[in-house]
Scaffold this active site. Structure first.
Site, PDB file in Angstrom:
ATOM      1  N   GLU A 178       0.426  -1.281  -0.247  1.00  0.00           N
ATOM      2  CA  GLU A 178       0.023  -0.089  -0.065  1.00  0.00           C
ATOM      3  C   GLU A 178       0.777   1.556  -0.093  1.00  0.00           C
ATOM      4  O   GLU A 178       0.955   2.094   0.938  1.00  0.00           O
ATOM      5  CB  GLU A 178      -0.974   0.302   1.027  1.00  0.00           C
ATOM      6  CG  GLU A 178      -1.760  -0.905   1.278  1.00  0.00           C
ATOM      7  CD  GLU A 178      -3.117  -1.443   2.479  1.00  0.00           C
ATOM      8  OE1 GLU A 178      -3.302  -0.342   2.342  1.00  0.00           O
ATOM      9  OE2 GLU A 178      -3.910  -2.812   2.341  1.00  0.00           O
ATOM     10  N   HIS A 454      -7.893  -9.126   0.803  1.00  0.00           N
ATOM     11  CA  HIS A 454      -6.633  -8.010   0.843  1.00  0.00           C
ATOM     12  C   HIS A 454      -6.285  -8.393   2.018  1.00  0.00           C
ATOM     13  O   HIS A 454      -5.506  -9.664   2.394  1.00  0.00           O
ATOM     14  CB  HIS A 454      -7.912  -7.115   2.436  1.00  0.00           C
ATOM     15  CG  HIS A 454      -9.253  -6.230   1.367  1.00  0.00           C
ATOM     16  ND1 HIS A 454      -8.700  -4.501   1.564  1.00  0.00           N
ATOM     17  CD2 HIS A 454      -9.540  -6.570   0.373  1.00  0.00           C
ATOM     18  CE1 HIS A 454      -8.915  -4.711   0.394  1.00  0.00           C
ATOM     19  NE2 HIS A 454     -10.132  -5.267  -0.349  1.00  0.00           N
ATOM     20  N   GLU A 473      -6.558  -6.842  -2.866  1.00  0.00           N
ATOM     21  CA  GLU A 473      -6.495  -5.652  -2.708  1.00  0.00           C
ATOM     22  C   GLU A 473      -4.497  -5.142  -3.041  1.00  0.00           C
ATOM     23  O   GLU A 473      -4.601  -5.122  -4.283  1.00  0.00           O
ATOM     24  CB  GLU A 473      -6.714  -5.093  -1.301  1.00  0.00           C
ATOM     25  CG  GLU A 473      -6.016  -4.195  -0.504  1.00  0.00           C
ATOM     26  CD  GLU A 473      -6.491  -3.438   0.255  1.00  0.00           C
ATOM     27  OE1 GLU A 473      -5.625  -4.269   0.782  1.00  0.00           O
ATOM     28  OE2 GLU A 473      -7.431  -2.001   1.013  1.00  0.00           O
ATOM     29  N   GLU A 479      -9.405   3.458   0.631  1.00  0.00           N
ATOM     30  CA  GLU A 479      -9.173   3.866   2.056  1.00  0.00           C
ATOM     31  C   GLU A 479      -7.942   5.081   2.487  1.00  0.00           C
ATOM     32  O   GLU A 479      -8.870   5.281   3.622  1.00  0.00           O
ATOM     33  CB  GLU A 479      -8.719   2.713   3.297  1.00  0.00           C
ATOM     34  CG  GLU A 479      -7.757   2.139   2.207  1.00  0.00           C
ATOM     35  CD  GLU A 479      -8.204   0.199   3.100  1.00  0.00           C
ATOM     36  OE1 GLU A 479      -9.311   0.087   3.614  1.00  0.00           O
ATOM     37  OE2 GLU A 479      -6.850  -0.355   3.148  1.00  0.00           O
TER      38      GLU A 479
HETATM   39  C1  NOJ Z   1      -7.983  -2.891   5.581  1.00  0.00           C
HETATM   40  C2  NOJ Z   1      -8.629  -3.282   4.910  1.00  0.00           C
HETATM   41  O1  NOJ Z   1      -7.965  -2.900   3.460  1.00  0.00           O
HETATM   42  C3  NOJ Z   1      -9.673  -2.548   4.596  1.00  0.00           C
HETATM   43  O2  NOJ Z   1     -10.612  -2.959   3.724  1.00  0.00           O
HETATM   44  C4  NOJ Z   1     -10.722  -3.418   5.776  1.00  0.00           C
HETATM   45  O3  NOJ Z   1     -11.773  -2.571   5.739  1.00  0.00           O
HETATM   46  C5  NOJ Z   1      -9.902  -3.601   7.011  1.00  0.00           C
HETATM   47  N1  NOJ Z   1      -8.716  -3.656   6.529  1.00  0.00           N
HETATM   48  C6  NOJ Z   1     -10.709  -4.510   8.045  1.00  0.00           C
HETATM   49  O4  NOJ Z   1     -11.080  -5.703   7.812  1.00  0.00           O
HETATM   50 CA    CA Z   2      -5.896  -2.682   3.460  1.00  0.00          CA
END
Ligand code: NOJ
Ligand code: CA
Length: 673
Positions: A178, A454, A473, A479
């Site tokens: 990320e 993810h 992901e 986010e």
């Molecule tokens: C990180 C994830 O990328 C996100 O989408 C998720 O809401 C949170 N972790 C909690 O699991």
């Molecule tokens: Ca994440």
């Protein structure tokens, strides 16, 4: 075709029968089907294997070493050549979902068999496949007397690039991948993960990555030598906690190391070598694997409007979820993602991650009743399985959880591994992590469940073999625009991703934030216009696309009709124009009819473009519904103005489009009878 294969197999037999003494050179070449790409391989005078790559007369990769170090020996020198064999393949295979329906897999293959002259006389085979748009190779460790269980302590594979080309990379230790991709000459890079996207010349673009990462550790590369005329990269694998890189048992194969080679930047996106180097589909009946769009109880947590864990602000309540199901049914979405529905979130999450329970809902969440309600409206819940990195705890519950979901008719899950390490010890991208992710995908396939992963290991095209792995992901996604202390993703980020992370596979980026200000921190929000949020739906690819905002924010929004109209499965993808990190236009044709969808976006600079619609079939008329930045729109000061207009267009049309600063456009093209 058959005759061609026959000819090649006869040649293969003849070559392998040639006694070595008769072969003047311990070297062979293999060219791609059209002859434009040629790979040379052999063993040098200390018995070290090597290869090089040309495009026509132009050198692309200079003499690059091959081989590995084992804990109890060395598989990098002292080799003699046993022989070469050749094969060729030309097949077209169908994708249950994807950026296009059919993929051509056309290559010439050269296999080099080696054995060490002294000591344990171990054998190693290297298989090369050369395509018109790149190449791949892998190590094969044949069954043999002196190689059973073994540990790889170093992979010595090199990629010696001609010159010192500019490359887009991500540091190997960016948490969960990320991070922001940056551009610099290869020689200036530290250790980076793959894919590595290389802008060598105006007519030479390449992507270095791996394909079919199975029971091995993820690939990174780092420059080990930079001289006038070349930069030498070497493979660097992610270790287990004790320093082992890969634990294996012969017979064994490595993943493919691959390089795509394109004349034009847009070709990087439609290059399919990575998928072709993966094994054919292992799921016999794929009819249960679908595509679609979803909404979810998700952004509300990142906005701090609700909590994952049970309490007065709990988000995953029966009542709140019902609202999302109703909204989904009303607007044609097939899935509702619910996070924070199960026991485990109330713990000191991360440290006590091993307490997540994947079958037991919180008392204020009627799991069974909600799924029945959803099904009655043609919708399904998407179950969230956050593990907190406790992989063993998850593995112990896989069968029970997936059997339950299957019985309930839940067709998709989102998995998550938020923790620096798995099981307090091992890195996500190590062989340990790779083995875990595969267990989850295989168990899910047995129970007819699709997985959005993810915090994954970097994807490598596995969806060809397991199309139930629908997206990952492994990206600095939406986010970050909720809570990144430094302000969120910069405008250029989305114009880099299609040429970097997305080359590794579908991304769960979670687009479509319509409320573009007033987030958790004053300066943190999506740095885009509203029109650019729509463009994300076409530019960023995944077969299950989310409308990520809280549903209240879609109320009375004319722009939402574009998301409603969007499919997420394609028969064709075209990139009419792009420059990495600056702007991109993507056009995709609906899998189910002749309609097209186009998305365009720019970095922090406004741009005016002339877009030729010559990808449309000649002689056909289309109604174009264009969603574009309105007058005075620009990303931070005035992100909302949007103009929606309708035109009649055809193959010869050229659209003049203005993209505001960090703006864009989205177009629906409906074929007229
Ligand atoms: C990180 C994830 O990328 C996100 O989408 C998720 O809401 C949170 N972790 C909690 O699991
Ligand atoms: Ca994440």
């Amino acid at each position: 075709m058959k005759t061609k294969i026959l000819k090649h197999s006869i040649l293969a037999v003849c070559l392998s029968l040639l006694p070595m003494a008769m072969m003047a050179k311990q070297e062979a070449t293999v060219s791609s089907p059209s002859g434009n790409i040629t790979l040379t391989t052999g063993v040098d005078n200390v018995g070290r294997p090597y290869y090089s790559l040309n495009r026509g007369k132009e050198e692309i990769l200079l003499h690059s070493a091959l081989g590995l170090k084992l804990k109890d020996g060395d598989l990098s020198n002292d080799f003699r050549l046993i022989g070469f064999s050749r094969a060729t393949k030309d097949e077209t295979w169908h994708q249950p979902w994807g950026e296009e329906d059919d993929v051509r897999n056309h290559y010439n293959e050269l296999t080099m068999k080696l054995a060490q002259k002294k000591g344990l006389q171990r054998q190693l085979t290297i298989v090369f496949r050369v395509f018109d748009d790149g190449m791949g190779f892998r190590y094969v460790f044949p069954q043999q007397k002196n190689l059973s269980d073994f540990i790889i302590t170093d992979e010595l594979t090199e990629f010696c690039f001609k010159g010192d080309p500019e490359a887009w990379t991500l540091p190997f230790d960016a948490d969960y991948y990320e991070g922001l991709w940056t551009k610099a000459p290869l020689s200036k890079k530290q250790k980076v993960c793959t894919p590595v996207t290389i802008e060598a010349k105006p007519d030479l673009y390449m992507m270095l990555h791996e394909a079919n990462l199975t029971d091995y550790s993820s690939l990174n590369v780092k420059p080990i030598e930079a001289k006038e005329g070349y930069v030498r990269l070497k493979a660097e694998l992610v270790p287990w906690s004790n320093g082992d890189l890969v634990r294996a048992k012969a017979p064994f194969v490595s993943p493919w190391r691959m390089l795509s080679v394109e004349d034009h930047v847009c070709g990087l996106i439609t290059n399919r070598i990575m998928l072709n180097l993966n094994d054919p589909c292992k799921i016999k009946d794929t009819s249960w694997i679908t595509t679609g769009k979803y909404v979810g109880v998700w952004w509300t947590y990142h906005m701090q409007h609700a909590t994952w864990g049970i309490g007065p602000k709990h988000g995953a309540t029966t009542e709140n979820t019902k609202r999302y199901i109703d909204f989904a049914a009303e607007h044609g979405f097939k899935g509702v993602l619910v996070e924070g529905w199960n026991y485990g979130w109330e713990n000191d999450w991360g440290k006590e991650g091993d307490k997540f329970n994947f079958t037991k809902p919180y008392p204020d969440y009627d799991f069974d009743g909600l799924q029945k309600y959803a099904l009655s409206k043609g919708v399904s819940l998407i179950a969230h399985n956050e593990t907190g990195g406790a992989a063993k705890n998850y593995e112990e519950q896989l069968e029970a959880a997936f059997s339950l979901y299957e019985k309930m008719g839940i067709k998709a899950i989102k998995t998550g591994y938020v923790n620096k390490v798995m099981d307090n010890k091992e890195l996500q991208h190590s062989q340990y992590g790779v083995r875990h992710y595969r267990k989850v995908i295989e168990a899910a396939a047995r129970h007819h469940i699709m997985v959005v992963n993810h915090e994954p290991a970097m994807p490598t095209g596995l969806q060809r073999t397991y199309p139930n792995l629908i997206a990952s992901e492994g990206v600095r996604g939406q986010e970050w625009n909720a809570w990144d202390g430094a302000g969120g993703n910069p405008p250029y980020h989305l114009c880099v991703l299609p040429f970097t992370r997305q080359l590794a596979g579908p991304i769960d980026f979670t687009p479509g934030i319509f409320k573009l200000e007033g987030q958790v921190y004053a300066h943190t929000h999506p740095h885009t216009t509203l029109a650019k949020q729509l463009a994300e739906y076409v530019v960023i690819y995944t077969p299950w696309q989310m409308a990520a905002d809280e549903i209240e924010n879609y109320k009375d929004q004319p722009a939402f009709t574009f998301i409603e109209a969007m499919p997420s499965n394609w028969q064709k993808t075209v990139i009419p124009m792009a420059e990495i990190g600056k702007y991109i236009v993507t056009a995709r044709q609906n899998r189910d009819n002749q309609d097209w969808f186009v998305g365009g976006m720019t970095d922090e600079n406004a741009r005016d473009i002339s877009l030729k619609l010559d990808f449309l079939a000649p002689g056909t008329t289309y109604k174009a519904i264009i969603y574009k930045d309105g007058p005075d729109a620009e990303y931070d000061k005035n992100p909302y103005p949007m103009t929606i207009e309708q035109l009649v267009v055809n193959h010869d049309s050229v659209l003049k489009l203005h993209m505001a600063k960090s703006g864009g456009f989205a177009i629906q093209l409906i074929k007229q009878a």
